[in-house]
Design a protein around this motif. Structure first.
Motif, PDB file in Angstrom:
ATOM      1  N   VAL A  82      -1.263  -0.793  -4.297  1.00 43.32           N
ATOM      2  CA  VAL A  82      -2.517  -0.056  -4.169  1.00 43.32           C
ATOM      3  C   VAL A  82      -2.229   1.291  -3.515  1.00 43.32           C
ATOM      4  O   VAL A  82      -1.657   1.350  -2.423  1.00 43.32           O
ATOM      5  N   THR A 103      -3.907   4.411  -1.722  1.00 41.80           N
ATOM      6  CA  THR A 103      -5.191   4.565  -1.040  1.00 41.80           C
ATOM      7  C   THR A 103      -5.177   5.621   0.058  1.00 41.80           C
ATOM      8  O   THR A 103      -4.136   5.952   0.614  1.00 41.80           O
ATOM      9  N   HIS A 104      -6.350   6.139   0.333  1.00 36.86           N
ATOM     10  CA  HIS A 104      -6.591   6.952   1.517  1.00 36.86           C
ATOM     11  C   HIS A 104      -7.427   6.153   2.512  1.00 36.86           C
ATOM     12  O   HIS A 104      -7.748   6.633   3.589  1.00 36.86           O
ATOM     13  N   ASP A 105      -7.799   4.960   2.127  1.00 38.04           N
ATOM     14  CA  ASP A 105      -8.884   4.240   2.769  1.00 38.04           C
ATOM     15  C   ASP A 105      -8.359   3.320   3.873  1.00 38.04           C
ATOM     16  O   ASP A 105      -7.796   2.266   3.599  1.00 38.04           O
ATOM     17  N   GLN A 136      -7.681   5.887 -11.305  1.00 37.58           N
ATOM     18  CA  GLN A 136      -8.560   6.522 -10.335  1.00 37.58           C
ATOM     19  C   GLN A 136      -9.839   7.028 -11.020  1.00 37.58           C
ATOM     20  O   GLN A 136     -10.927   6.953 -10.473  1.00 37.58           O
ATOM     21  N   THR A 149     -10.907   1.800  -4.059  1.00 33.56           N
ATOM     22  CA  THR A 149     -12.141   1.596  -3.288  1.00 33.56           C
ATOM     23  C   THR A 149     -12.850   2.912  -2.972  1.00 33.56           C
ATOM     24  O   THR A 149     -13.816   2.929  -2.209  1.00 33.56           O
ATOM     25  N   ALA A 150     -12.397   4.012  -3.580  1.00 29.19           N
ATOM     26  CA  ALA A 150     -12.945   5.326  -3.228  1.00 29.19           C
ATOM     27  C   ALA A 150     -14.464   5.402  -3.398  1.00 29.19           C
ATOM     28  O   ALA A 150     -15.138   6.099  -2.650  1.00 29.19           O
ATOM     29  N   GLU A 183      -6.345   4.295  -5.866  1.00 21.50           N
ATOM     30  CA  GLU A 183      -7.532   4.504  -5.028  1.00 21.50           C
ATOM     31  C   GLU A 183      -8.728   3.664  -5.494  1.00 21.50           C
ATOM     32  O   GLU A 183      -9.780   4.199  -5.830  1.00 21.50           O
ATOM     33  N   ILE A 193      -8.633  -0.617   4.066  1.00 18.87           N
ATOM     34  CA  ILE A 193      -7.824  -1.523   3.252  1.00 18.87           C
ATOM     35  C   ILE A 193      -6.576  -2.008   3.974  1.00 18.87           C
ATOM     36  O   ILE A 193      -5.974  -2.994   3.591  1.00 18.87           O
ATOM     37  N   LEU A 195       0.847  -1.196   0.000  1.00 25.69           N
ATOM     38  CA  LEU A 195       0.000   0.000   0.000  1.00 25.69           C
ATOM     39  C   LEU A 195       0.879   1.241   0.000  1.00 25.69           C
ATOM     40  O   LEU A 195       1.873   1.289   0.713  1.00 25.69           O
TER      41      LEU A 195
END
Ligand SMILES: Nc1ncnc2c1ncn2[C@@H]1O[C@H](COP(=O)(O)OP(=O)(O)O)[C@@H](O)[C@H]1O
Ligand SMILES: [Mg+2]
Length: 227
Positions: A199, A201-203, A92, A171-172, A169, A206, A37
């Motif tokens: 990956v 991500t900001h999520d 994205q 899963t945004a 990203e 995850i 990540l």
């Protein structure tokens, strides 16, 4: 086995007083079997870095080897072939083709790799069914929700079984359950000992799927503890 090795990798957009140094001397190694990540604030250079690794953007300085091959040493033709065989990129912004159906969009990487259309579409339908999109197979992406389009983009990123999958990203736009489903497929079905997945991500949902997390800030990377 080593999947990726970046050394002192740099990317600058523009020149002169308007130059933006988006990636500043990144060293990164990713092994096969690993899901990495990359986290970090907006504008820190995450999309630029993965675009360099995927061979989508050229770089001025440093090295980037993917499965032992350095982009700078490839002809344009070799690079195109290498990318279509070896790399899957989940944008994205999806980059889906509105004139094509959902199934046709997902089949594109197979067609580019010489699979015949009936076989490519059969595989695309099977994958979309697995991603809970069985009733959307023949619809244009324009008529799908953000989360549904995102699943198409993800399916297109790995349908051709590339050795490196890069997701920006992913899963945004997905709800909790669908985000988990997608990450579960990437981690437990798509990832194997010969492949690597990156990956961005900001999520935080995850994080539990990662083998390793690196943090990007101001064009540079640092390792981040998983705990
Ligand atoms: N095509 C471009 N031309 C000029 N500057 C860009 C371009 N793409 C990104 N940048 C700049 O490079 C920096 C890193 O951007 P980006 O890689 O998109 O970061 P992130 O994905 O972490 O949000 C930002 O300052 C951004 O404004
Ligand atoms: Mg980005």
């Amino acid at each position: 086995m080593e999947a990726i090795r970046c050394e002192k990798l740099c990317k600058t957009y523009g020149s002169g007083p308007n130059a933006v140094q988006a990636v500043r001397g990144v060293d990164l190694q990713v092994n096969t079997g690993e899901l990495l990540l990359i986290v970090g604030p907006s504008g820190s250079g995450k999309t630029t870095l993965i675009s360099l690794i995927a061979g989508i953007l050229p770089y001025e300085e440093g090295e980037c080897r993917v499965f032992g091959e350095e982009y700078k040493e490839m002809t344009e033709e070799k690079k195109t072939t290498f990318r279509k065989n070896t790399i899957g990129f989940v944008f994205q912004s999806f980059n889906l083709i509105p004139m094509l159906t959902a199934t046709e969009n997902v089949a594109v990487p197979l067609l580019l790799n010489g699979i015949l259309p009936p076989d490519a579409e059969k595989k695309a339908r099977e994958l979309l069914t697995e991603l809970d999109l069985k009733d959307k197979l023949d619809i244009s992406p324009k008529e799908l929700s953000g989360g549904q389009q995102q699943r198409l983009a993800i399916a297109r990123g790995f349908i051709h079984e590339p050795k490196l999958i890069v997701c920006d990203e992913p899963t945004a736009y997905l709800d909790h359950k669908t985000g988990d489903m997608v990450m579960d497929i990437l981690k437990n079905k798509v990832l194997n000992k010969d492949r690597a997945i990156i990956v961005v991500t900001h999520d935080p949902r995850i994080f539990s799927y990662a083998d390793r997390v690196v943090h990007m800030e101001d064009g540079q990377l640092s390792e981040k503890s998983l705990s």
